[in-house]
Design a protein around this motif. Structure first.
Motif, PDB file in Angstrom:
ATOM      1  N   THR A  82       5.543  27.854 -31.097  1.00 48.87           N
ATOM      2  CA  THR A  82       5.402  28.010 -32.758  1.00 48.87           C
ATOM      3  C   THR A  82       5.126  26.826 -33.476  1.00 48.87           C
ATOM      4  OG1 THR A  82       6.854  29.865 -32.830  1.00 48.87           O
ATOM      5  CG2 THR A  82       6.408  28.770 -35.062  1.00 48.87           C
ATOM      6  N   VAL A  83       4.054  26.737 -34.333  1.00 52.20           N
ATOM      7  CA  VAL A  83       3.719  25.574 -35.188  1.00 52.20           C
ATOM      8  C   VAL A  83       4.229  25.818 -36.698  1.00 52.20           C
ATOM      9  CG1 VAL A  83       1.964  24.030 -36.188  1.00 52.20           C
ATOM     10  CG2 VAL A  83       1.628  25.022 -33.895  1.00 52.20           C
ATOM     11  N   ASN A  84       5.111  25.105 -37.148  1.00 54.34           N
ATOM     12  CA  ASN A  84       6.045  25.310 -38.311  1.00 54.34           C
ATOM     13  C   ASN A  84       4.825  25.230 -39.740  1.00 54.34           C
ATOM     14  OD1 ASN A  84       8.150  26.496 -37.246  1.00 54.34           O
ATOM     15  ND2 ASN A  84       8.887  24.460 -36.944  1.00 54.34           N
ATOM     16  N   GLU A  85       3.704  25.497 -39.607  1.00 53.36           N
ATOM     17  CA  GLU A  85       2.843  25.447 -40.730  1.00 53.36           C
ATOM     18  C   GLU A  85       2.001  26.549 -40.872  1.00 53.36           C
ATOM     19  OE1 GLU A  85       0.406  21.901 -41.473  1.00 53.36           O
ATOM     20  OE2 GLU A  85       1.680  20.534 -40.382  1.00 53.36           O
ATOM     21  N   ALA A  86       1.681  27.126 -42.140  1.00 55.69           N
ATOM     22  CA  ALA A  86       0.894  28.351 -42.178  1.00 55.69           C
ATOM     23  C   ALA A  86      -0.540  27.928 -42.132  1.00 55.69           C
ATOM     24  CB  ALA A  86       1.317  29.036 -43.622  1.00 55.69           C
ATOM     25  N   LYS A  87      -1.305  28.612 -41.294  1.00 59.25           N
ATOM     26  CA  LYS A  87      -2.682  28.254 -40.972  1.00 59.25           C
ATOM     27  C   LYS A  87      -3.771  29.604 -41.025  1.00 59.25           C
ATOM     28  CE  LYS A  87      -2.427  23.717 -40.571  1.00 59.25           C
ATOM     29  NZ  LYS A  87      -3.255  22.806 -41.383  1.00 59.25           N
ATOM     30  N   LYS A  88      -4.876  29.091 -41.660  1.00 59.97           N
ATOM     31  CA  LYS A  88      -5.801  30.250 -41.312  1.00 59.97           C
ATOM     32  C   LYS A  88      -6.984  30.276 -40.398  1.00 59.97           C
ATOM     33  CE  LYS A  88      -3.713  32.566 -44.643  1.00 59.97           C
ATOM     34  NZ  LYS A  88      -2.959  34.173 -44.270  1.00 59.97           N
ATOM     35  N   THR A  89      -7.069  28.758 -39.971  1.00 56.10           N
ATOM     36  CA  THR A  89      -8.000  28.530 -39.091  1.00 56.10           C
ATOM     37  C   THR A  89      -7.609  27.583 -37.919  1.00 56.10           C
ATOM     38  OG1 THR A  89      -8.857  26.827 -40.437  1.00 56.10           O
ATOM     39  CG2 THR A  89      -9.991  28.851 -40.647  1.00 56.10           C
ATOM     40  N   ILE A  90      -8.135  27.208 -36.902  1.00 48.00           N
ATOM     41  CA  ILE A  90      -7.868  26.261 -35.893  1.00 48.00           C
ATOM     42  C   ILE A  90      -8.257  24.939 -36.411  1.00 48.00           C
ATOM     43  CG2 ILE A  90      -8.021  25.547 -33.663  1.00 48.00           C
ATOM     44  CD1 ILE A  90      -8.265  28.613 -32.757  1.00 48.00           C
ATOM     45  N   ASP A  91      -7.410  23.844 -36.760  1.00 46.94           N
ATOM     46  CA  ASP A  91      -8.020  22.800 -37.220  1.00 46.94           C
ATOM     47  C   ASP A  91      -7.304  21.469 -36.459  1.00 46.94           C
ATOM     48  OD1 ASP A  91      -5.339  22.882 -38.240  1.00 46.94           O
ATOM     49  OD2 ASP A  91      -5.846  22.753 -40.173  1.00 46.94           O
ATOM     50  N   ASN A  92      -7.421  20.575 -36.554  1.00 48.52           N
ATOM     51  CA  ASN A  92      -6.688  19.283 -36.148  1.00 48.52           C
ATOM     52  C   ASN A  92      -5.071  19.262 -35.888  1.00 48.52           C
ATOM     53  OD1 ASN A  92      -9.039  17.917 -35.229  1.00 48.52           O
ATOM     54  ND2 ASN A  92      -9.224  16.699 -37.175  1.00 48.52           N
ATOM     55  N   THR A  93      -4.524  19.999 -36.860  1.00 47.17           N
ATOM     56  CA  THR A  93      -3.154  20.204 -36.917  1.00 47.17           C
ATOM     57  C   THR A  93      -2.887  21.206 -35.882  1.00 47.17           C
ATOM     58  OG1 THR A  93      -2.990  19.971 -39.343  1.00 47.17           O
ATOM     59  CG2 THR A  93      -0.993  21.190 -38.152  1.00 47.17           C
ATOM     60  N   ILE A  94      -3.558  22.321 -35.683  1.00 44.36           N
ATOM     61  CA  ILE A  94      -3.168  23.160 -34.556  1.00 44.36           C
ATOM     62  C   ILE A  94      -3.549  22.063 -33.089  1.00 44.36           C
ATOM     63  CG2 ILE A  94      -4.033  25.151 -33.393  1.00 44.36           C
ATOM     64  CD1 ILE A  94      -2.430  25.720 -35.829  1.00 44.36           C
ATOM     65  N   LEU A  95      -4.572  21.631 -33.025  1.00 40.62           N
ATOM     66  CA  LEU A  95      -4.856  20.843 -31.802  1.00 40.62           C
ATOM     67  C   LEU A  95      -3.958  19.917 -31.408  1.00 40.62           C
ATOM     68  CD1 LEU A  95      -8.801  20.628 -31.945  1.00 40.62           C
ATOM     69  CD2 LEU A  95      -7.505  22.021 -30.647  1.00 40.62           C
ATOM     70  N   ASN A  96      -3.493  19.119 -32.486  1.00 42.19           N
ATOM     71  CA  ASN A  96      -2.417  17.958 -32.248  1.00 42.19           C
ATOM     72  C   ASN A  96      -1.113  18.665 -31.786  1.00 42.19           C
ATOM     73  OD1 ASN A  96      -3.959  15.829 -33.028  1.00 42.19           O
ATOM     74  ND2 ASN A  96      -3.581  16.099 -35.013  1.00 42.19           N
ATOM     75  N   ALA A  97      -0.874  19.833 -32.340  1.00 41.48           N
ATOM     76  CA  ALA A  97       0.349  20.391 -31.862  1.00 41.48           C
ATOM     77  C   ALA A  97       0.301  20.911 -30.721  1.00 41.48           C
ATOM     78  CB  ALA A  97       0.694  21.921 -32.768  1.00 41.48           C
ATOM     79  N   VAL A  98      -0.731  21.399 -29.957  1.00 39.54           N
ATOM     80  CA  VAL A  98      -0.968  21.824 -28.555  1.00 39.54           C
ATOM     81  C   VAL A  98      -0.803  20.562 -27.592  1.00 39.54           C
ATOM     82  CG1 VAL A  98      -2.769  22.341 -26.815  1.00 39.54           C
ATOM     83  CG2 VAL A  98      -2.594  23.800 -29.114  1.00 39.54           C
ATOM     84  N   ASP A  99      -1.254  19.388 -28.140  1.00 39.53           N
ATOM     85  CA  ASP A  99      -1.221  18.081 -27.332  1.00 39.53           C
ATOM     86  C   ASP A  99       0.300  17.532 -27.229  1.00 39.53           C
ATOM     87  OD1 ASP A  99      -3.386  17.227 -26.122  1.00 39.53           O
ATOM     88  OD2 ASP A  99      -4.248  16.050 -27.668  1.00 39.53           O
ATOM     89  N   SER A 100       0.904  17.942 -28.401  1.00 36.09           N
ATOM     90  CA  SER A 100       2.551  17.494 -28.702  1.00 36.09           C
ATOM     91  C   SER A 100       3.350  18.132 -27.526  1.00 36.09           C
ATOM     92  CB  SER A 100       3.099  17.849 -29.901  1.00 36.09           C
ATOM     93  OG  SER A 100       2.334  16.912 -30.867  1.00 36.09           O
ATOM     94  N   VAL A 101       3.026  19.610 -27.473  1.00 40.73           N
ATOM     95  CA  VAL A 101       3.689  20.406 -26.347  1.00 40.73           C
ATOM     96  C   VAL A 101       3.270  19.868 -25.017  1.00 40.73           C
ATOM     97  CG1 VAL A 101       3.705  22.696 -25.500  1.00 40.73           C
ATOM     98  CG2 VAL A 101       3.890  22.294 -28.106  1.00 40.73           C
ATOM     99  N   PHE A 102       1.892  19.762 -24.789  1.00 37.54           N
ATOM    100  CA  PHE A 102       1.530  19.117 -23.501  1.00 37.54           C
ATOM    101  C   PHE A 102       2.276  17.799 -23.265  1.00 37.54           C
ATOM    102  CE2 PHE A 102      -2.968  21.138 -23.656  1.00 37.54           C
ATOM    103  CZ  PHE A 102      -2.594  22.258 -22.713  1.00 37.54           C
ATOM    104  N   PHE A 103       2.508  16.932 -24.147  1.00 39.40           N
ATOM    105  CA  PHE A 103       3.032  15.606 -24.042  1.00 39.40           C
ATOM    106  C   PHE A 103       4.525  15.945 -23.474  1.00 39.40           C
ATOM    107  CE2 PHE A 103       5.519  12.182 -25.410  1.00 39.40           C
ATOM    108  CZ  PHE A 103       4.880  11.021 -24.922  1.00 39.40           C
ATOM    109  N   LYS A 104       5.131  16.840 -24.258  1.00 36.78           N
ATOM    110  CA  LYS A 104       6.624  16.973 -24.047  1.00 36.78           C
ATOM    111  C   LYS A 104       7.063  17.735 -22.935  1.00 36.78           C
ATOM    112  CE  LYS A 104      10.454  18.576 -26.743  1.00 36.78           C
ATOM    113  NZ  LYS A 104      11.176  19.229 -27.866  1.00 36.78           N
TER     114      LYS A 104
END
Length: 296
Positions: A197-219
């Motif tokens: 889960t990304v704790n932000e309400a989004k309507k499109t895939i943007d840099n916030t979503i991509l950065n969240a994916v990278d954060s999960v990858f890193f962790k």
């Protein structure tokens, strides 16, 4: 009246029996038999048809066609070809039929002379039908033997429905992350499925979503070497279409890489991401990516 009811029952019974006795379809899922004579194919159809159906799958490091095409003449359309899973027939009729000569089969007849659309528009519409049919088939096939226990846990924690093939092993199951892995001993392949889960309400895939994916990858997704971890490959721009993102990942401080795909599910106060990626060197990725798209 009773006589008509009896006739109707007999008719329906015959149809059910006919469907049950159909042979299984043949051919690969991403393969289409095109029935049209050489003269029409070579002079009018081939270029545009190939442009649409032989286009590359988005998000792969190497070019792989979305579909393989087998073109045959009408005189060559034997019983063997009639059992193929996917068939397009250029004829005087316009018709779409399921299970015409075999089970799990899709047959589309096209009359290009009566069609008001351009060839490009017509072929794009037909291709979308085959894409949806293929994804539905893969999802239906996976669902028969999928891991219902893990799927129910994901539904309970994240309120989305994904399918987890039985070959995957659960690594982590928490409210923060669900992580499943397929790592067979007999071949050089590792495939992973992540839901988080990304704790932000989004309507499109943007840099916030991509950065969240990278954060999960890193962790969570580390390599064997020190300070090695998975990250989105920045040299390849991810392909984003509606709620689906396709791209490449690589291992920082390592030598691994491959394709990924994720889907986003937008809620009022959060965004849920279901993601899958694979490391499968020296093999075609088309079937793997299409399975990912069907189950996520």
């Amino acid at each position: 009246m009773v006589r008509y009811i009896i006739i109707l029952i007999l008719f329906l019974g015959c149809n059910d029996g006919q469907n049950q006795t159909l042979p299984s379809s043949t051919g690969a899922h991403s393969e289409i038999v095109v029935v049209v004579d050489d003269s029409l194919w070579d002079n009018k159809l081939n270029k545009t048809f190939s442009q649409v159906f032989n286009g590359p799958i988005k998000g792969l490091g190497k070019i792989e066609k979305e579909f393989n095409i087998i073109q045959i003449n009408n005189s060559e359309f034997s019983q063997v070809f009639r059992r193929h899973k996917n068939i397009i027939i250029f004829s005087d009729n316009e018709k779409t039929q399921n299970d015409k000569w075999a089970k799990d089969q899709l047959v589309i007849q096209l009359n290009i002379n009566s069609n008001t659309n351009s060839l490009l528009e017509t072929f794009q519409k037909v291709k979308s039908i085959f894409v949806i049919d293929e994804l539905n088939y893969l999802r239906k096939k996976t669902k028969k033997t999928s891991n219902k226990l893990i799927e129910n846990q994901i539904k309970k924690r994240f309120n989305i429905e994904v399918l987890i093939p039985k070959k995957y092993t659960n690594i982590i199951m928490s409210n923060e992350l669900c992580w499943m892995q397929y790592n067979p001993k007999e071949k050089d392949e590792i495939s992973q499925i992540l839901v988080f889960t990304v704790n932000e309400a989004k309507k499109t895939i943007d840099n916030t979503i991509l950065n969240a994916v990278d954060s999960v990858f890193f962790k969570y997704i580390k390599g064997s070497a020190e300070h090695s971890f998975v990250k989105i490959e920045k040299l390849y721009n991810p392909h984003i279409e509606q709620n689906i993102c396709r791209g490449l990942w690589r291992l920082e401080n390592g030598f691994m890489g491959g394709p990924f795909i994720f889907k986003t599910y937008f809620f009022d106060k959060k965004t849920v991401i279901s993601l899958a990626f694979t490391f499968s060197p020296n093999t075609q990725k088309r079937d793997i990516i299409k399975e990912f798209e069907a189950i996520l």
